[in-house]
Design an enzyme around this catalytic site. Structure first.
Site, PDB file in Angstrom:
ATOM      1  N   ARG A 120      36.652  38.141  35.999  1.00 46.72           N
ATOM      2  CA  ARG A 120      37.105  38.769  37.140  1.00 46.72           C
ATOM      3  C   ARG A 120      36.081  39.882  37.579  1.00 46.72           C
ATOM      4  O   ARG A 120      35.405  40.358  36.533  1.00 46.72           O
ATOM      5  CB  ARG A 120      38.510  39.473  37.041  1.00 46.72           C
ATOM      6  CG  ARG A 120      38.973  40.378  37.830  1.00 46.72           C
ATOM      7  CD  ARG A 120      39.482  39.630  39.009  1.00 46.72           C
ATOM      8  NE  ARG A 120      40.453  40.489  39.760  1.00 46.72           N
ATOM      9  CZ  ARG A 120      40.854  40.033  41.069  1.00 46.72           C
ATOM     10  NH1 ARG A 120      40.117  38.839  41.618  1.00 46.72           N
ATOM     11  NH2 ARG A 120      41.341  40.840  41.758  1.00 46.72           N
ATOM     12  N   THR A 393      39.778  32.679  48.955  1.00 48.21           N
ATOM     13  CA  THR A 393      39.722  32.207  47.571  1.00 48.21           C
ATOM     14  C   THR A 393      39.764  30.636  47.665  1.00 48.21           C
ATOM     15  O   THR A 393      39.930  30.086  48.743  1.00 48.21           O
ATOM     16  CB  THR A 393      41.135  32.843  46.895  1.00 48.21           C
ATOM     17  OG1 THR A 393      40.894  34.247  47.112  1.00 48.21           O
ATOM     18  CG2 THR A 393      41.203  32.387  45.644  1.00 48.21           C
ATOM     19  N   THR A 411      36.952  33.513  43.579  1.00 51.27           N
ATOM     20  CA  THR A 411      37.393  34.336  44.976  1.00 51.27           C
ATOM     21  C   THR A 411      36.388  35.470  45.195  1.00 51.27           C
ATOM     22  O   THR A 411      35.332  35.861  44.273  1.00 51.27           O
ATOM     23  CB  THR A 411      38.681  35.053  44.918  1.00 51.27           C
ATOM     24  OG1 THR A 411      38.917  35.838  46.141  1.00 51.27           O
ATOM     25  CG2 THR A 411      38.763  36.177  43.845  1.00 51.27           C
ATOM     26  N   ASN A 413      37.714  37.500  47.608  1.00 52.55           N
ATOM     27  CA  ASN A 413      38.805  38.018  48.252  1.00 52.55           C
ATOM     28  C   ASN A 413      38.754  37.767  49.583  1.00 52.55           C
ATOM     29  O   ASN A 413      39.260  36.582  49.888  1.00 52.55           O
ATOM     30  CB  ASN A 413      38.865  39.667  48.247  1.00 52.55           C
ATOM     31  CG  ASN A 413      40.262  40.097  48.352  1.00 52.55           C
ATOM     32  OD1 ASN A 413      41.225  39.654  47.976  1.00 52.55           O
ATOM     33  ND2 ASN A 413      40.238  41.371  48.862  1.00 52.55           N
ATOM     34  N   ASP A 435      41.829  44.869  46.072  1.00 51.20           N
ATOM     35  CA  ASP A 435      42.786  44.453  45.132  1.00 51.20           C
ATOM     36  C   ASP A 435      43.530  45.428  44.198  1.00 51.20           C
ATOM     37  O   ASP A 435      44.472  45.355  43.806  1.00 51.20           O
ATOM     38  CB  ASP A 435      42.597  43.157  44.316  1.00 51.20           C
ATOM     39  CG  ASP A 435      42.692  41.764  45.286  1.00 51.20           C
ATOM     40  OD1 ASP A 435      43.340  41.865  46.144  1.00 51.20           O
ATOM     41  OD2 ASP A 435      42.237  40.995  44.353  1.00 51.20           O
ATOM     42  N   SER A 464      45.004  40.791  40.027  1.00 49.87           N
ATOM     43  CA  SER A 464      44.810  39.476  40.745  1.00 49.87           C
ATOM     44  C   SER A 464      46.087  38.742  40.986  1.00 49.87           C
ATOM     45  O   SER A 464      47.045  39.126  40.038  1.00 49.87           O
ATOM     46  CB  SER A 464      43.716  38.619  40.015  1.00 49.87           C
ATOM     47  OG  SER A 464      43.812  37.586  40.616  1.00 49.87           O
ATOM     48  N   SER A 465      46.207  38.024  41.717  1.00 46.61           N
ATOM     49  CA  SER A 465      47.429  36.969  41.835  1.00 46.61           C
ATOM     50  C   SER A 465      46.840  35.618  41.563  1.00 46.61           C
ATOM     51  O   SER A 465      47.814  34.594  41.437  1.00 46.61           O
ATOM     52  CB  SER A 465      47.902  36.901  43.390  1.00 46.61           C
ATOM     53  OG  SER A 465      48.363  38.249  43.511  1.00 46.61           O
ATOM     54  N   GLY A 484      45.412  32.124  48.417  1.00 44.85           N
ATOM     55  CA  GLY A 484      46.630  32.561  49.243  1.00 44.85           C
ATOM     56  C   GLY A 484      46.923  34.182  48.878  1.00 44.85           C
ATOM     57  O   GLY A 484      47.939  34.514  49.145  1.00 44.85           O
ATOM     58  N   GLY A 485      46.049  34.783  48.085  1.00 52.58           N
ATOM     59  CA  GLY A 485      46.456  36.012  47.925  1.00 52.58           C
ATOM     60  C   GLY A 485      47.875  36.355  47.185  1.00 52.58           C
ATOM     61  O   GLY A 485      48.114  35.435  46.259  1.00 52.58           O
TER      62      GLY A 485
HETATM   63  O1  DON Z   1      42.605  37.962  43.249  1.00 51.62           O
HETATM   64  C1  DON Z   1      43.369  38.056  43.981  1.00 51.62           C
HETATM   65  O2  DON Z   1      44.779  37.802  44.039  1.00 51.62           O
HETATM   66  C2  DON Z   1      42.801  37.912  45.443  1.00 51.62           C
HETATM   67  N1  DON Z   1      41.586  38.347  45.672  1.00 51.62           N
HETATM   68  C3  DON Z   1      43.114  36.599  45.893  1.00 51.62           C
HETATM   69  C4  DON Z   1      42.694  36.490  47.476  1.00 51.62           C
HETATM   70  C5  DON Z   1      42.887  35.200  48.054  1.00 51.62           C
HETATM   71  O3  DON Z   1      43.630  34.527  47.555  1.00 51.62           O
HETATM   72  C6  DON Z   1      42.821  34.882  49.476  1.00 51.62           C
HETATM   73  N2  DON Z   1      43.082  33.806  49.980  1.00 51.62           N
HETATM   74  N3  DON Z   1      43.310  32.987  50.606  1.00 51.62           N
END
Ligand code: DON
Length: 590
Positions: A120, A393, A411, A413, A435, A464-465, A484-485
């Site tokens: 990360r 991501t 990712t 982001n 984030d 992070s997710s 997908g955040g």
């Molecule tokens: O680490 C995370 O949770 C975010 N940076 C992820 C971002 C993300 O999945 C965007 N996607 N479609």
């Protein structure tokens, strides 16, 4: 398992959570039951046998093919993971890359070792808690965590590639990267997803000379099928292969990056890059319906929320519940898990995250007792938070013919990261600083709120997710993940429940999606995800249902059936032919 008591400042919230979790359910709401009897789950390091062949599912066919080429050349799943990771950074620059970070969840067949390689990004050493707040108003300055140099945290993916290759791979890094270097030099094909995502970011990309030279043609989005060459990317990969970690984090690449970022108003230093290291962490492991789930620990919030949600649901007789009741219970479980995310989760190297408590079956039982089968619990009634996504991501899943497993989510982001390319490097920088919780209670780009645990600090990793996950069952192993955040977690939950119910890899990735993240207090659904009767039934229980204009996620699943060794690779159909699942059963890779 003993509860670990978190630090004193959060006592109040912890206490409130415990009260919530342990409060007896009012009789009218009694829905919780004791945990339903489950068969014993396999030990995490149990010998699993061998699959009939290898399988890779990734978000881009060119990346899947690079991984398959590495397996064919004698590499193992970890060498292939390095190739797919580097290839996705090239051909899916909107989603991930050398300027970003990622999590590599690995399981080695020879000894059953599982490891979470945390690559990360980290906040620069000059970062401060309030760096994005306007001193005059105390409010966040618009877009500073999203566009340009100040939005970028220190990249981790290059260190991840070097570490995974050196520690778990079988071939030299240069061999694992060879197909990607070739693709960068000969040119990769610009495709529909690159184009769609560029629609969001074209103007910002155009403003950055490095990004527009690399990605735009006369300032415009390239047409589908355009061959994109990227010699700078190939050069950086060669340097990594020749010099390892220092090829990126010291010397000319590091100097170029720091000069470029500082010239654009950023705060990176050579020391930031020299200090960057991946961290090997113990994965989070819990049992669910006779399976052992191996998933992401902090600084991801995903595993903790996944464990909480599934363990809440495990107290119900799931098969006997009506479909709409299952949906209601899933939403209520997610509401509670996402609430805990907002309060407790952050970088474990900086804050004391009460993981054992939050993932304990007894805590899940307490949360279950607070769920009404009849009514939605308004999020505002759950104690703890002072108030109240659009993505990019990428994830890929690999099983090789020996049974080595890689689940990787990586990712930059938001689409095309911070939209900045330092000339001569060939990759975008991330906007992972978004984030962090830049101010308690202020939602980020994904609508997520957070508190002190995820405040900015020098060298800290933003929460992070991302939830790469391996499910080890008696009859089947599943490798799952998605971008997908904030929605990553709800998608992985849904994917695992679909697989539990017998879905194939292709069916699990295709299922229409339903999401709730505590705040905003609404059930968000993909277009057409619910029929009118189900929607009405949820609304009658007090849920606010919002149908989104677009689908989300890009889930990549590999299944390995342990009884006959069959493997399946399911690439999310939402991007039609862009992703690719490949298998080779009983073929060249044995
Ligand atoms: O680490 C995370 O949770 C975010 N940076 C992820 C971002 C993300 O999945 C965007 N996607 N479609």
């Amino acid at each position: 398992m003993p509860f670990r008591v978190p630090g004193a400042p959060r006592w109040r919230v912890v206490l409130a959570s415990l009260l919530l979790a342990l409060a007896p359910a009012p009789p009218a709401l009694a829905a919780a039951q004791g945990p339903v009897e489950r068969p014993a789950a396999p030990a995490v390091d149990a010998p699993l046998g061998r699959p009939k062949g290898a399988a890779i599912a990734s978000a881009n066919a060119q990346a899947t093919d690079a991984g398959m080429a590495v397996l064919r050349a004698g590499g193992n799943a970890f060498d292939a993971a390095v190739a797919v990771s580097a290839a996705l950074g090239l051909v899916e620059p909107e989603s991930s890359g050398l300027g970003g970070g990622g999590f590599f969840l690995l399981r080695r067949a020879s000894d059953g070792k599982v490891v979470f390689v945390d690559a990360r990004e980290r906040a620069p050493l000059a970062a401060t808690r309030d760096m994005y707040l306007d001193p005059a108003t105390g409010e966040p300055r618009p877009r500073q965590t999203i566009d340009g140099a100040l939005a970028a945290a220190i990249p981790g993916l290059p260190a991840g590639l070097v570490h995974v290759s050196a520690t778990y791979g079988r071939m030299p890094l240069g061999e694992a990267l060879a197909p990607v270097i070739r693709l960068a030099e000969r040119g990769w094909r610009f495709g529909d997803k690159n184009i769609a995502m560029m629609g969001w970011r074209k103007d910002v990309l155009r403003d950055d000379p490095g990004a527009s030279a690399l990605f735009l043609i006369d300032g415009e989005v390239p047409a589908a099928g355009t061959r994109m060459r990227n010699r700078d990317y190939a050069d950086v990969l060669r340097r990594l292969a020749a010099e390892g970690h220092d090829g990126f984090y010291r010397g000319p690449v590091a100097q170029r990056l720091v000069d470029g970022v500082r010239a654009a108003g950023g705060i990176w230093t050579l020391e930031d890059l020299a200090q960057y290291r991946v961290v090997e962490r113990a994965p989070l492991v819990f049992t669910h319906r006779g399976q052992t789930v191996v998933t992401a620990p902090p600084p991801s919030s995903g595993g903790v929320a996944l464990a909480a949600t599934l363990q809440i649901l495990d107290g119900y007789d799931w098969a006997a519940e009506a479909p709409v009741d299952r949906l209601h219970l899933r939403i209520e479980a997610m509401r509670r898990a996402y609430r805990d995310r907002a309060i407790f989760l952050g970088d474990p190297d900086f804050v004391d995250v009460p993981v054992e408590l939050l993932t304990h079956p007894a805590y899940a039982a307490g949360l279950r007792a607070s769920i009404s089968t009849e009514r939605a619990t308004p999020s505002a009634l759950l104690p703890g938070v002072t108030r109240s996504e659009r993505p990019d991501t990428t994830h890929f899943s690999i099983v090789d013919a020996e049974g080595n497993i890689a689940a990787v989510t990586q990712t930059v982001n938001l689409p095309y990261g911070n939209a900045m390319v330092v000339p001569g490097t060939g990759f975008l920088l991330n906007n992972e600083m978004d984030d962090f919780s830049v101010k308690p209670g202020v939602p980020n780009a994904f609508g997520l709120v957070g508190e002190d645990a995820n405040a900015i600090a020098p060298g800290k990793r933003p929460l992070s997710s991302m939830t790469p996950t391996i499910v080890i069952g008696m009859d089947r192993v599943a490798v799952v993940g998605t971008p997908g955040g904030s929605r990553i977690i709800s998608m992985v939950i849904q994917g695992l429940l679909a697989l539990d119910a017998g879905a194939s890899a292709a069916e699990a990735v295709a299922e229409p999606r339903v999401h709730h993240q505590y705040l905003p207090d609404e059930v968000s659904i993909e277009p057409g995800a619910l029929d009118a009767a189900t929607r009405a039934a949820l609304e009658a229980r007090g849920h606010v249902v919002k149908e989104e204009p677009r689908t989300w996620g890009n889930m990549q699943v590999v299944l390995w059936h342990r009884d006959d060794g069959r493997v399946e690779a399911g690439a999310d159909p939402r991007w039609k032919t862009v992703g690719k699942g490949s298998t080779d059963e009983g073929g060249i890779f044995r």
